[in-house]
Design an enzyme around this catalytic site. Structure first.
Site, mmCIF file in Angstrom:
data_model
loop_
_atom_site.group_PDB
_atom_site.id
_atom_site.type_symbol
_atom_site.label_atom_id
_atom_site.label_comp_id
_atom_site.label_asym_id
_atom_site.label_seq_id
_atom_site.Cartn_x
_atom_site.Cartn_y
_atom_site.Cartn_z
ATOM 1 N N ARG A 137 34.691 45.454 41.861
ATOM 2 C CA ARG A 137 33.738 44.527 41.238
ATOM 3 C C ARG A 137 33.166 45.077 39.940
ATOM 4 O O ARG A 137 33.140 44.383 38.922
ATOM 5 C CB ARG A 137 32.595 44.213 42.202
ATOM 6 C CG ARG A 137 33.042 43.575 43.508
ATOM 7 C CD ARG A 137 31.870 43.018 44.275
ATOM 8 N NE ARG A 137 32.186 42.831 45.697
ATOM 9 C CZ ARG A 137 31.598 41.940 46.488
ATOM 10 N NH1 ARG A 137 30.653 41.159 46.006
ATOM 11 N NH2 ARG A 137 31.936 41.841 47.763
ATOM 12 N N GLU B 23 34.293 48.556 46.939
ATOM 13 C CA GLU B 23 33.635 47.367 46.368
ATOM 14 C C GLU B 23 33.133 47.629 44.957
ATOM 15 O O GLU B 23 33.244 46.771 44.075
ATOM 16 C CB GLU B 23 32.472 46.932 47.269
ATOM 17 C CG GLU B 23 32.877 46.447 48.639
ATOM 18 C CD GLU B 23 33.541 45.079 48.635
ATOM 19 O OE1 GLU B 23 34.001 44.649 49.703
ATOM 20 O OE2 GLU B 23 33.607 44.437 47.560
ATOM 21 N N ASP C 278 44.991 44.333 53.380
ATOM 22 C CA ASP C 278 45.488 43.382 52.374
ATOM 23 C C ASP C 278 45.782 43.937 50.987
ATOM 24 O O ASP C 278 46.922 43.953 50.532
ATOM 25 C CB ASP C 278 44.531 42.188 52.277
ATOM 26 C CG ASP C 278 43.054 42.602 52.166
ATOM 27 O OD1 ASP C 278 42.780 43.801 51.976
ATOM 28 O OD2 ASP C 278 42.181 41.711 52.272
ATOM 29 N N GLU D 12 40.645 33.194 48.543
ATOM 30 C CA GLU D 12 42.053 33.562 48.736
ATOM 31 C C GLU D 12 43.010 32.379 48.779
ATOM 32 O O GLU D 12 44.142 32.462 48.261
ATOM 33 C CB GLU D 12 42.200 34.400 50.014
ATOM 34 C CG GLU D 12 41.601 35.788 49.925
ATOM 35 C CD GLU D 12 40.091 35.788 50.089
ATOM 36 O OE1 GLU D 12 39.441 36.778 49.673
ATOM 37 O OE2 GLU D 12 39.545 34.785 50.614
#
Length: 643
Positions: free
Chosen positions: A272, A268, A401, A535
């Site tokens: 980010r 993360e 993903d 998404e």
């Protein structure tokens, strides 16, 4: 024991100072000295003793070698009758001059010590006049100076590198009035989200828009790292909200500190923070973003200190100690986490000239290439100690993903030179299409999850990004299958739109099933929420770019209106707990990715294609645009897979 007499200072001998009990009368009311004066006496005596002791030390100058100057030369002994001093058969001329010079040096030192002593006494008197709070404030000021000096040393300029050809940063204004109005509406939504974060959550990672206070989750540890600020910067920039961008830049410059005792998610923080800082640097050219990104990357490197080089999921920014999530298949690392570092780390090596970042992610790739894959699929869990797969669970949604996404984007970011990454992507997609992609009874194409040898007919909101991925990877597909994969992307986009359209709020659930008569609908209560995820809109945007079919703009506008109607509150935007309820409750969290991704993709959907064109920019999995690298940098081009 007798106290030695102190050497004279200021022409007087100080009396011996006794601080025993007899030195003070028992009747304190009559003869008591003030505490400050006692402290002054102690300080004075200590300084005097320290400086005075200087003269008790042996005179080291007498043990020095003689300097061979013109005045101090050694000559053979000829005559001892003229009063010259004899030393081992040699005469030492200039001895009297040396002694005079030594006395002058002693006098100079004595005067300096006297001046320093008096200055120290004066400073001590001034200190003792101040209150405790004033002294504390001075100490804090000095500490802050030290911290700033350390930061300054840590912020040394990085070696200059040529910036890639940056195209389409300030473009995209649509000629169509209706489209322009929709784009302006998205910009207004961004302003509403940012302004409320600025007012109620500034410096915190995220915002609780109903409680109107800051919010954070364990992925950011226990520190206030301003995740929303970093995540939103590039969105602010491309929307032309430059005052807000400068506010964010100032906060980052003054407050973003990674030397905190905080355990964070490597994945993360990479997508980010490092992704957001790099994108802000490329868009604005402001060095502070590059410097901060490199500082943070250095804090993440200890996470790779495992027997296999597969990084831990979590790392303490201060201690460098890493660990994995307790729930992740017997201490395994997660495919989508350790497999979603490549884009950012390649850019770090490009900008610094340091191959360490590039080598870390290439090591991961090489390790994965050597491993057996059940049915050609990559399981979601890999043990970083043993190098063995964990539970055989494969997903193109959560846990898997962005690994597949980054294989494709590594190829695109290399200006399509990283053929190794493209081959890994093609192989993986073929296995996914064979084992995970199915059509429902109602004709909806969906991507299921492989669990313990069978297919679970459920698709997550996170999986909906794959429609855009298939479209993005269509050009360059093996066996001339570009049209096939563009069509597959369109079918996934349609299925995900249905998951929105079949709810009361016209917002999609977290996950939806395809069992029996239930299609594209959430069944469990804990899968009915919408947390401002991007998404589906991401796939609409990619499909729009590659087809210009107006239905994608229409579907995107439907989603934007639903978000504005059901998720907007006076203090920002909040997720909702049940998209099938006409009066949903809020989760009271304005996610940082709402500003980084959801609103950015909506804005791009209603912009012309010359804003961040896909031939020149590749978006990381947090929608932070990074430029295509033409790999003139030797750190990268030496790798045979890039040739």
């Amino acid at each position: 024991m007798t106290t030695p007499a102190l050497l004279p200072l200021s022409g007087r001998r100080l009396p011996p100072l006794s601080l025993g009990a007899s030195a003070f009368p028992h009747h304190r009311a009559t003869l008591r000295l003030s505490e400050k004066f006692i402290l002054l006496l102690i300080l004075s005596a200590f300084i005097t003793l320290c400086f005075g002791a200087f003269f008790f030390l042996p005179d080291s100058s007498k043990h020095k070698r003689f300097d061979l100057g013109l005045e101090d030369v050694l000559i053979p002994h000829v005559d001892t009758s003229k009063g010259d001093k004899n030393l081992g058969g040699f005469l030492i001329h200039g001895q009297g001059h040396d002694e005079h010079r030594h006395r002058e040096e002693e006098e100079r030192l004595r005067n300096k010590i006297r001046a320093d002593h008096e200055k120290a006494l004066e400073e001590a008197k001034e200190k003792l006049k101040k209150s405790r709070d004033e002294i504390k404030a001075e100490i804090q000021t000095e500490k802050n100076k030290v911290v700033q000096e350390l930061k300054r040393k840590d912020s040394k300029p990085l070696p200059p590198v040529p910036l890639p050809n940056l195209i389409g940063i300030n473009s995209g204004e649509p000629a169509d009035l209706d489209i322009r109005e929709k784009r302006n509406k998205i910009k207004e939504m961004m302003k509403h989200a940012w302004d409320n974060y600025r007012q109620y959550g500034w410096g915190h990672n995220e915002l609780k828009p109903i409680a109107r206070k800051g919010h954070s989750t364990n992925i950011f540890g226990n520190s206030q790292m301003g995740a929303t600020i970093v995540d939103a910067l590039d969105t602010l920039y491309i929307m032309g909200l430059h005052d807000e961008f400068r506010e964010g830049q100032e906060w980052i410059d003054r407050n973003l500190d990674f030397s905190v005792n905080s355990e964070v998610s490597v994945f993360e923080v990479n997508i980010r923070f490092i992704g957001g800082l790099l994108a802000a640097y490329y868009l604005s050219g402001q060095e502070v973003f590059k410097i901060k990104a490199v500082q943070l990357a250095g804090k993440l490197l200890p996470a790779f200190n495992t027997p296999t080089g597969i990084p831990w999921a979590m790392v303490n920014l201060k201690s460098g100690v890493g660990r994995n999530w307790g729930w992740a298949s017997a201490g395994s690392s997660i495919l989508a986490e350790f497999g979603t570092l490549h884009m950012e780390f390649v850019h770090l090596s490009y900008l610094t000239g340091d191959p360490v970042y590039y080598n870390k992610v290439m090591h991961i790739r090489k390790l994965l290439q050597k491993m057996d894959r059940p049915n050609g699929l990559y399981p979601n869990y890999l043990n970083p100690r043993t190098g063995r797969w964990g539970q055989h669970h494969t997903s193109v949604g959560g846990l898997g993903d962005s690994f597949y996404e980054y294989l494709l984007k590594a190829w695109l970011m290399s200006d399509k030179m990283d053929t190794e990454a493209r081959k890994m992507y093609d192989d993986a997609i073929e296995a996914i299409e064979k084992h995970l992609i199915r059509k429902s009874n109602g004709g909806l194409t969906f991507i299921g999850e492989w669990k313990n040898g069978h297919l679970e007919r459920k698709m997550g909101h996170l999986t909906c990004f794959a429609g855009g991925m298939f479209a993005l990877g269509a050009d360059g597909s093996r066996d001339d299958k570009a049209g096939h994969y563009l069509q597959l992307g369109a079918e996934i986009a349609h299925t995900c739109h249905e998951s929105y359209d079949r709810t009361t709020l016209k917002l999609g659930p977290e996950a939806f099933k395809f069992d029996g008569g239930v299609e594209a609908v959430a069944v469990r209560q804990n899968e009915k929420y919408y947390i401002l995820r991007p998404e589906v809109i991401e796939t609409y945007w990619y499909m729009w770019r590659f087809t210009h079919d107006p239905k994608y703009r229409q579907w995107g506008w439907e989603a934007a209106q639903a978000i504005d109607k059901y998720c907007r509150v006076s203090g920002g935007f909040s997720g909702v707990k049940d998209v099938y309820s006409s009066s949903p409750t809020y989760d009271d969290v304005q996610q940082s990715f709402f500003l980084a991704e959801t609103l950015k993709y909506l804005y791009l959907l209603f912009s012309n294609d010359d804003l961040l064109p896909l031939d020149n920019w590749v978006f990381n999995t947090e929608a932070h645009p990074l430029p295509v690298l033409h790999l003139a940098n030797t750190t990268l081009s030496e790798n045979p897979s890039y040739r």
